[in-house]
Design a protein around this motif. Structure first.
Motif, PDB file in Angstrom:
ATOM      1  N   ILE A   3       0.828  -1.194   0.000  1.00 39.44           N
ATOM      2  CA  ILE A   3       0.000   0.000   0.000  1.00 39.44           C
ATOM      3  C   ILE A   3       0.868   1.253   0.000  1.00 39.44           C
ATOM      4  O   ILE A   3       0.393   2.336  -0.265  1.00 39.44           O
ATOM      5  N   HIS A   4       2.153   1.070   0.309  1.00 43.18           N
ATOM      6  CA  HIS A   4       3.065   2.216   0.316  1.00 43.18           C
ATOM      7  C   HIS A   4       3.923   2.259  -0.946  1.00 43.18           C
ATOM      8  O   HIS A   4       4.846   3.057  -1.048  1.00 43.18           O
ATOM      9  N   ASP A   5       3.657   1.368  -1.879  1.00 45.90           N
ATOM     10  CA  ASP A   5       4.433   1.319  -3.109  1.00 45.90           C
ATOM     11  C   ASP A   5       4.220   2.591  -3.915  1.00 45.90           C
ATOM     12  O   ASP A   5       3.093   3.004  -4.147  1.00 45.90           O
ATOM     13  N   SER A  23      -1.945   6.615   2.477  1.00 45.98           N
ATOM     14  CA  SER A  23      -1.522   5.521   3.353  1.00 45.98           C
ATOM     15  C   SER A  23      -0.187   5.843   4.006  1.00 45.98           C
ATOM     16  O   SER A  23       0.003   5.608   5.210  1.00 45.98           O
ATOM     17  N   LYS A  24       0.727   6.374   3.226  1.00 47.30           N
ATOM     18  CA  LYS A  24       2.038   6.732   3.763  1.00 47.30           C
ATOM     19  C   LYS A  24       1.912   7.862   4.779  1.00 47.30           C
ATOM     20  O   LYS A  24       2.567   7.861   5.821  1.00 47.30           O
ATOM     21  N   ALA A  65      -8.749   1.732   3.650  1.00 47.91           N
ATOM     22  CA  ALA A  65      -9.019   0.566   4.490  1.00 47.91           C
ATOM     23  C   ALA A  65      -9.237  -0.676   3.640  1.00 47.91           C
ATOM     24  O   ALA A  65      -8.785  -1.772   3.992  1.00 47.91           O
ATOM     25  N   GLN A  66      -9.920  -0.521   2.521  1.00 44.15           N
ATOM     26  CA  GLN A  66     -10.146  -1.667   1.644  1.00 44.15           C
ATOM     27  C   GLN A  66      -8.827  -2.252   1.161  1.00 44.15           C
ATOM     28  O   GLN A  66      -8.612  -3.461   1.209  1.00 44.15           O
ATOM     29  N   VAL A  67      -7.914  -1.379   0.733  1.00 48.39           N
ATOM     30  CA  VAL A  67      -6.604  -1.838   0.272  1.00 48.39           C
ATOM     31  C   VAL A  67      -5.838  -2.483   1.429  1.00 48.39           C
ATOM     32  O   VAL A  67      -5.144  -3.485   1.264  1.00 48.39           O
ATOM     33  N   MET A 108      -2.306   1.983  10.375  1.00 48.00           N
ATOM     34  CA  MET A 108      -3.193   1.362   9.397  1.00 48.00           C
ATOM     35  C   MET A 108      -4.100   0.352  10.091  1.00 48.00           C
ATOM     36  O   MET A 108      -5.306   0.278   9.826  1.00 48.00           O
ATOM     37  N   ALA A 109      -3.521  -0.421  11.024  1.00 47.87           N
ATOM     38  CA  ALA A 109      -4.322  -1.386  11.778  1.00 47.87           C
ATOM     39  C   ALA A 109      -5.399  -0.674  12.586  1.00 47.87           C
ATOM     40  O   ALA A 109      -6.525  -1.169  12.720  1.00 47.87           O
TER      41      ALA A 109
END
Length: 210
Positions: A3-5, A23-24, A65-67, A108-109
């Motif tokens: 997700i951080h790519d 996300s990052k 959240a889905q990702v 993220m969690a």
């Protein structure tokens, strides 16, 4: 793909680029400072660009959240598939991977499980992604029941019971409550395996308990 790519942005990748940037930002700064304007800036696009895909911040968080759920399920699933012939090892491997995900991505969690998003009113795609994570637990439990090593009880009961223990450990570690026992990732894995093996004894058939 993480997700951080980060890959160079080009036309057609806007939604993915925004999710990755957000996300990052969440892992670095938390949810409080997140805004569509800041995400747009981080992604290198105009401040109006996010509105092509997201109505507001809540809509963006649901997509993130889905990702996140998809990544969690993918990582835990890969760990389980390394032991297709052994449900007990499947259970431990997938559970430890779940714990590691929470420890590596604490904010993220929190987004996924901390009540930030009301799952009762969440988009259908997010509900499906979150349910897939739980279905992985059910699949492992069913594998063990079919192999005759897990208790012949309702799968949902066994899955909820074990998942609660695994999730609780991940939360304790992420919250710093077990810092002496889980200061490094290797210690996290060791502690995770120990706890998961103890949880496993609770669902093994009596003649399979060690």
């Amino acid at each position: 793909m993480s997700i951080h790519d980060h890959r160079p942005y080009h036309h057609g990748d806007l939604r993915r680029s925004l999710i990755q940037a957000a996300s990052k930002m969440i892992e670095k700064k938390g949810l409080a400072g997140l805004s569509l304007r800041e995400v747009a800036r981080a992604a290198g696009v105009s401040h109006t660009a996010p509105y092509r895909h997201f109505q507001d911040k809540a809509d963006l968080l649901a997509a993130i959240a889905q990702v996140g759920f998809e990544q969690l399920t993918d990582e835990a699933g890969k760990a389980a598939r390394r032991h297709d012939d052994d449900p007990c090892k499947q259970f431990v491997a997938a559970s430890v991977q779940y714990i590691l995900f929470g420890v590596r991505n604490p904010r993220m969690a929190h987004l996924l499980f901390g009540g930030v998003i009301n799952m009762r009113t969440a988009p259908r795609s997010l509900k499906q992604a979150s349910w897939a994570a739980f279905q992985l637990v059910e699949t492992i439990i069913n594998n063990g029941k079919k192999a005759g090593v897990f208790l012949d009880r309702d799968t949902m009961e066994l899955a909820v019971t074990t998942w609660s223990g695994i999730h609780g450990l991940a939360q304790l570690i992420s919250g710093g409550y077990l810092s002496r026992l889980a200061a490094t990732e290797r210690q996290v894995e060791t502690l995770g395996k120990m706890v998961c093996e103890l949880l496993l004894t609770g669902i093994l058939k009596p003649n399979d308990k060690k």
